[in-house]
Write a protein that holds these residues in place. Sequence first.
Motif, PDB file in Angstrom:
ATOM      1  N   CYS A  84       0.788  -1.319  -0.161  1.00 54.44           N
ATOM      2  CA  CYS A  84      -0.138   0.067  -0.094  1.00 54.44           C
ATOM      3  C   CYS A  84       0.971   1.241   0.021  1.00 54.44           C
ATOM      4  O   CYS A  84       1.758   1.286   0.679  1.00 54.44           O
ATOM      5  N   CYS A  87       0.189   3.501   3.414  1.00 54.72           N
ATOM      6  CA  CYS A  87       0.468   2.946   4.677  1.00 54.72           C
ATOM      7  C   CYS A  87       1.565   2.002   4.970  1.00 54.72           C
ATOM      8  O   CYS A  87       2.358   1.768   5.828  1.00 54.72           O
ATOM      9  N   CYS A 117      -4.349  -0.099  -0.084  1.00 51.63           N
ATOM     10  CA  CYS A 117      -5.148  -1.272   0.699  1.00 51.63           C
ATOM     11  C   CYS A 117      -6.375  -0.743   0.818  1.00 51.63           C
ATOM     12  O   CYS A 117      -6.859   0.572   0.505  1.00 51.63           O
ATOM     13  N   CYS A 120      -7.126   2.152   3.195  1.00 50.26           N
ATOM     14  CA  CYS A 120      -6.510   3.426   3.002  1.00 50.26           C
ATOM     15  C   CYS A 120      -7.341   4.135   1.658  1.00 50.26           C
ATOM     16  O   CYS A 120      -7.630   5.301   1.706  1.00 50.26           O
TER      17      CYS A 120
HETATM   18 ZN   LIG Z   1      -2.897   1.017   3.343  1.00 48.94          ZN
END
Ligand SMILES: [Zn+2]
Length: 177
Positions: A84, A87, A117, A120
């Motif tokens: 991701c 994050c 992800c 997020c």
């Molecule tokens: Zn993420």
Amino acid sequence: MDNHQVLVLNQDYQPLNVCHVRRAVLLVYQSKAEMLENGSGFWHSEKDLFALPSVIRLSCLIKHPPLRPKLNRAEIFSRDKHTCQYCGRKDLELTIDHVNPKHQGGPHVWENVVTACLHCNRLKAGRTPEQAHMKLLSTPGVPQYRYGYSLPRSNGSIRHEWRPYLGLENEPKLAVE
Ligand SMILES: [Zn+2]
């Protein structure tokens, strides 16, 4: 002629690929290439003895288009190493995020898509990273792949007479991937 492989260099001496010795002989015979090294032994015709090439150089410069990978989920995930880009996690369900959202005019191009992800992506919720106060781990771009050519190995390494042409003179043990 057995299964000898021949290293094919472009006219500018850049390694292009590897071909069978039969093809290499034909290219040289047709003046489409010149023989630079003859480490593949000899071949007897009725009346002559021919040195078989190990490295040839093409007479004309072959232009290969820059490799621009297709823009799809798998390639985007691969570019971003299945991480991701907000994050840094790898263990969550991955989605594609348009950095500048489509509905705000963001285009579907390499420079505007990242792996995100699910968490997020929901958090960002159709906003730009600035609007969502989220920061990208890296700036997305077109992935750069090296021009790939596969080199057969002999005893775990490549043929010694190829080394100077592959820039491996000082790395005798290195096996080229
Ligand atoms: Zn993420």
